[in-house]
Scaffold this active site. Structure first.
Site, PDB file in Angstrom:
ATOM      1  N   ASP A   1       0.893  -1.122   0.133  1.00  0.00           N
ATOM      2  CA  ASP A   1       0.096   0.020   0.016  1.00  0.00           C
ATOM      3  C   ASP A   1       0.848   1.333  -0.018  1.00  0.00           C
ATOM      4  O   ASP A   1       1.655   1.731   1.159  1.00  0.00           O
ATOM      5  CB  ASP A   1      -0.850  -0.015   1.156  1.00  0.00           C
ATOM      6  CG  ASP A   1      -1.610   1.177   1.336  1.00  0.00           C
ATOM      7  OD1 ASP A   1      -3.050   1.044   0.457  1.00  0.00           O
ATOM      8  OD2 ASP A   1      -1.665   2.187   1.909  1.00  0.00           O
TER       9      ASP A   1
ATOM     10  N   TYR B   1       3.062  10.160   0.767  1.00  0.00           N
ATOM     11  CA  TYR B   1       4.083   9.430   1.624  1.00  0.00           C
ATOM     12  C   TYR B   1       5.496   9.865   1.159  1.00  0.00           C
ATOM     13  O   TYR B   1       6.690   9.514   1.782  1.00  0.00           O
ATOM     14  CB  TYR B   1       3.899   7.793   1.701  1.00  0.00           C
ATOM     15  CG  TYR B   1       2.603   7.299   2.188  1.00  0.00           C
ATOM     16  CD1 TYR B   1       1.690   8.133   2.631  1.00  0.00           C
ATOM     17  CD2 TYR B   1       2.157   6.106   1.882  1.00  0.00           C
ATOM     18  CE1 TYR B   1       0.490   7.733   2.881  1.00  0.00           C
ATOM     19  CE2 TYR B   1       0.933   5.491   2.247  1.00  0.00           C
ATOM     20  CZ  TYR B   1       0.029   6.457   2.917  1.00  0.00           C
ATOM     21  OH  TYR B   1      -1.214   6.007   3.251  1.00  0.00           O
TER      22      TYR B   1
ATOM     23  N   LYS C   1      -2.277   6.347  -4.082  1.00  0.00           N
ATOM     24  CA  LYS C   1      -3.392   7.222  -3.994  1.00  0.00           C
ATOM     25  C   LYS C   1      -3.064   8.607  -4.705  1.00  0.00           C
ATOM     26  O   LYS C   1      -2.090   9.020  -4.508  1.00  0.00           O
ATOM     27  CB  LYS C   1      -3.720   7.402  -2.419  1.00  0.00           C
ATOM     28  CG  LYS C   1      -3.588   5.904  -1.913  1.00  0.00           C
ATOM     29  CD  LYS C   1      -3.909   6.235  -0.525  1.00  0.00           C
ATOM     30  CE  LYS C   1      -3.549   4.642   0.308  1.00  0.00           C
ATOM     31  NZ  LYS C   1      -2.215   4.634   0.762  1.00  0.00           N
TER      32      LYS C   1
ATOM     33  N   HIS D   1      -7.299   9.824  -2.077  1.00  0.00           N
ATOM     34  CA  HIS D   1      -6.720   9.702  -0.782  1.00  0.00           C
ATOM     35  C   HIS D   1      -7.441  10.126   0.285  1.00  0.00           C
ATOM     36  O   HIS D   1      -7.766   9.625   1.265  1.00  0.00           O
ATOM     37  CB  HIS D   1      -5.653  10.311  -0.774  1.00  0.00           C
ATOM     38  CG  HIS D   1      -4.609   9.856   0.273  1.00  0.00           C
ATOM     39  ND1 HIS D   1      -3.212   9.542   0.017  1.00  0.00           N
ATOM     40  CD2 HIS D   1      -4.762   9.308   1.519  1.00  0.00           C
ATOM     41  CE1 HIS D   1      -2.836   9.224   1.205  1.00  0.00           C
ATOM     42  NE2 HIS D   1      -3.666   8.964   1.982  1.00  0.00           N
TER      43      HIS D   1
HETATM   44  N1  LIG Z   1      -5.524   6.157   3.349  1.00  0.00           N
HETATM   45  C1  LIG Z   1      -5.144   6.967   4.464  1.00  0.00           C
HETATM   46  O1  LIG Z   1      -5.432   8.042   4.662  1.00  0.00           O
HETATM   47  C2  LIG Z   1      -4.209   6.165   5.202  1.00  0.00           C
HETATM   48  C3  LIG Z   1      -3.905   6.759   6.393  1.00  0.00           C
HETATM   49  C4  LIG Z   1      -2.946   6.190   7.609  1.00  0.00           C
HETATM   50  C5  LIG Z   1      -2.436   4.984   6.923  1.00  0.00           C
HETATM   51  N2  LIG Z   1      -2.724   4.571   5.833  1.00  0.00           N
HETATM   52  C6  LIG Z   1      -2.025   3.074   5.369  1.00  0.00           C
HETATM   53  O2  LIG Z   1      -2.268   2.190   6.157  1.00  0.00           O
HETATM   54  C7  LIG Z   1      -0.854   1.772   6.732  1.00  0.00           C
HETATM   55  C8  LIG Z   1      -0.867   1.410   8.284  1.00  0.00           C
HETATM   56  O3  LIG Z   1      -1.355   2.156   8.895  1.00  0.00           O
HETATM   57  P1  LIG Z   1      -0.167   3.274  10.015  1.00  0.00           P
HETATM   58  O4  LIG Z   1       1.033   3.340   9.398  1.00  0.00           O
HETATM   59  O5  LIG Z   1      -1.006   4.529  10.475  1.00  0.00           O
HETATM   60  O6  LIG Z   1      -0.310   2.471  11.284  1.00  0.00           O
HETATM   61  P2  LIG Z   1      -0.119   0.825  11.971  1.00  0.00           P
HETATM   62  O7  LIG Z   1       0.094  -0.085  10.815  1.00  0.00           O
HETATM   63  O8  LIG Z   1      -1.250   1.011  12.803  1.00  0.00           O
HETATM   64  O9  LIG Z   1       0.972   0.912  12.883  1.00  0.00           O
HETATM   65  C9  LIG Z   1       2.564   0.997  12.455  1.00  0.00           C
HETATM   66  C10 LIG Z   1       3.132   1.289  13.640  1.00  0.00           C
HETATM   67  O10 LIG Z   1       3.233   0.160  14.559  1.00  0.00           O
HETATM   68  C11 LIG Z   1       4.502  -0.554  14.630  1.00  0.00           C
HETATM   69  N3  LIG Z   1       4.434  -1.868  14.489  1.00  0.00           N
HETATM   70  C12 LIG Z   1       4.294  -2.577  13.324  1.00  0.00           C
HETATM   71  N4  LIG Z   1       4.113  -4.027  13.699  1.00  0.00           N
HETATM   72  C13 LIG Z   1       4.152  -3.905  14.996  1.00  0.00           C
HETATM   73  C14 LIG Z   1       3.937  -5.188  15.767  1.00  0.00           C
HETATM   74  N5  LIG Z   1       3.672  -6.391  15.425  1.00  0.00           N
HETATM   75  N6  LIG Z   1       4.316  -5.148  17.322  1.00  0.00           N
HETATM   76  C15 LIG Z   1       4.343  -3.819  17.628  1.00  0.00           C
HETATM   77  N7  LIG Z   1       4.303  -2.561  16.801  1.00  0.00           N
HETATM   78  C16 LIG Z   1       4.250  -2.878  15.583  1.00  0.00           C
HETATM   79  C17 LIG Z   1       5.228   0.150  13.550  1.00  0.00           C
HETATM   80  O11 LIG Z   1       6.648   0.456  13.955  1.00  0.00           O
HETATM   81  P3  LIG Z   1       7.801  -0.419  13.187  1.00  0.00           P
HETATM   82  O12 LIG Z   1       7.833  -0.010  11.863  1.00  0.00           O
HETATM   83  O13 LIG Z   1       9.181  -0.047  13.753  1.00  0.00           O
HETATM   84  O14 LIG Z   1       7.441  -1.759  13.137  1.00  0.00           O
HETATM   85  C18 LIG Z   1       4.473   1.724  13.811  1.00  0.00           C
HETATM   86  O15 LIG Z   1       5.095   2.556  14.598  1.00  0.00           O
HETATM   87  C19 LIG Z   1       0.145   2.947   6.476  1.00  0.00           C
HETATM   88  O16 LIG Z   1       1.319   2.643   6.371  1.00  0.00           O
HETATM   89  C20 LIG Z   1      -0.647   3.369   5.090  1.00  0.00           C
HETATM   90  O17 LIG Z   1       0.033   2.347   4.057  1.00  0.00           O
HETATM   91  C21 LIG Z   1      -3.643   5.015   4.872  1.00  0.00           C
END
Ligand SMILES: NC(=O)c1ccc[n+]([C@@H]2O[C@H](COP(=O)([O-])OP(=O)(O)OC[C@H]3O[C@@H](n4cnc5c(N)ncnc54)[C@H](OP(=O)(O)O)[C@@H]3O)[C@@H](O)[C@H]2O)c1
Length: 310
Positions: free
Chosen positions: A46, A51, A76, A107
């Site tokens: 994704d 980004y 996006k 997005h």
């Molecule tokens: N469409 C939108 O507007 C939108 C908005 C937000 C996000 N997104 C997409 O969704 C994805 C995921 O959301 P997000 O990046 O906000 O957050 P997330 O996946 O909920 O959390 C990421 C955080 O959790 C940590 N982490 C990952 N795996 C873990 C585990 N097994 N145990 C403990 N900690 C862990 C990561 O650190 P490390 O990297 O150090 O492991 C990072 O700090 C984004 O990367 C993006 O692709 C889309």
């Protein structure tokens, strides 16, 4: 019971249930993370123009040696590109070094008017974001349908669209969005939005499944208790929640161990435990983490207060 590894989009295409998120994956880290994830078995990435790391994501894909056609790749349309969807798409294709996407999303249902203040997040002289409140989102979708017809994107969808926004779009769409990518986790289960989308064949994708930076929801007591019961990590419970519900989930990580466990540690949850997770928000734990300051209500009941009735 074995969990599904893929879901089916309304285009007929298969989409892997777990994809690697890339938001806030830093330069120098994301290339390695993408290459590692693909070598480790991920087939879904994704990405997004905002980004700022699509070049590295593309390099990671090449480094992995996994053929492009075996990968489900999403990007996006950024908010400044609503009037020029084809141009926005070309920027992402070029950065990623690919000639098509498997899924292209709007997005946000927000158009930003470009000015000299910032290339991607322009602001007005008073510091507020330069949002074009009068912009007609059906025009953005019309252009999304046009790029879909070219074959450069195999499916089109939206992100961060609430029911009122979708109801408006429904009046004019000729292609039903394949996906709505939204913040989704037990503290924000979005039951009504899921039902609305499912009735129309729109698949939900869960972003910030761990609560975003630092995975704060993994510390929730109920999640920890359930992790102990299933003998898995709290993150595994949060990720499994979506696959059990039938939604795509996009955990982000740049740690090899966590990239692996986030896809491989999934568990089939008992119905009673799914019910517990589905009810957490209603028990006073409701929380939305991503609330960018667009300056207006995006129609989610819990955005900046109740949805306006007019
Ligand atoms: N469409 C939108 O507007 C939108 C908005 C937000 C996000 N997104 C997409 O969704 C994805 C995921 O959301 P997000 O990046 O906000 O957050 P997330 O996946 O909920 O959390 C990421 C955080 O959790 C940590 N982490 C990952 N795996 C873990 C585990 N097994 N145990 C403990 N900690 C862990 C990561 O650190 P490390 O990297 O150090 O492991 C990072 O700090 C984004 O990367 C993006 O692709 C889309």
């Amino acid at each position: 019971m074995s969990l599904p590894t893929h879901f089916t989009l309304n285009t007929g295409a298969k989409i892997p249930a777990v994809g690697l998120g890339t938001w806030q994956s830093k330069p120098g880290e994301v290339r390695k993370a993408v290459a590692y994830a693909l070598k480790d078995g991920y087939r879904h990435i994704d990405a997004a123009l905002i980004y700022g790391n699509e070049v590295e994501v593309g390099q990671g894909i090449v480094d992995s040696g996994v053929p492009r056609e075996d990968i489900f790749l999403t990007s996006k349309l950024w908010n400044t590109d609503h009037p020029n969807v084809a141009e926005g798409l070309e920027k992402s294709l070029k950065s990623l070094g690919v000639d098509y996407l498997d899924l292209y999303l709007i997005h946000w249902p927000v158009r930003l008017v470009p000015n000299e203040s910032h290339p991607l997040l322009p602001v007005n002289p008073d510091g507020t974001r330069s949002v074009d409140r009068a912009w007609d989102m059906s025009e953005t979708w019309r252009q999304m349908e046009e790029v879909y017809k070219t074959g450069k994107v195999k499916a089109i969808g939206v992100a961060n669209w609430s029911i009122p926004y979708l109801e408006d779009l429904e009046k004019t769409w000729t292609v039903v969005p394949a996906v709505n990518q939204v913040e989704l986790h037990p503290l924000l289960p979005q039951h009504e939005l899921r039902e609305w989308c499912h009735k129309r064949g729109i698949l939900l994708e869960a972003y910030s499944p761990l609560g975003s930076t630092g995975a704060p929801i993994a510390s929730d007591e109920a999640i920890q208790t359930m992790a102990t019961k299933y003998n898995v990590s709290p993150a595994a419970i949060l990720i499994s929640y979506h696959v059990n519900r039938g939604d795509v989930v996009l955990p982000k990580s740049v740690s090899e161990a966590r990239i692996t466990s986030n896809r491989k540690e999934l568990v089939a949850l008992d119905k009673a435990d799914l019910d517990v997770l589905n009810a957490l928000a209603a028990q006073g734990k409701a929380k939305r983490i991503n609330t960018p300051l667009w300056g207006f209500d995006l129609g989610f009941a819990d955005w900046y207060g109740p949805v306006k009735s007019t």
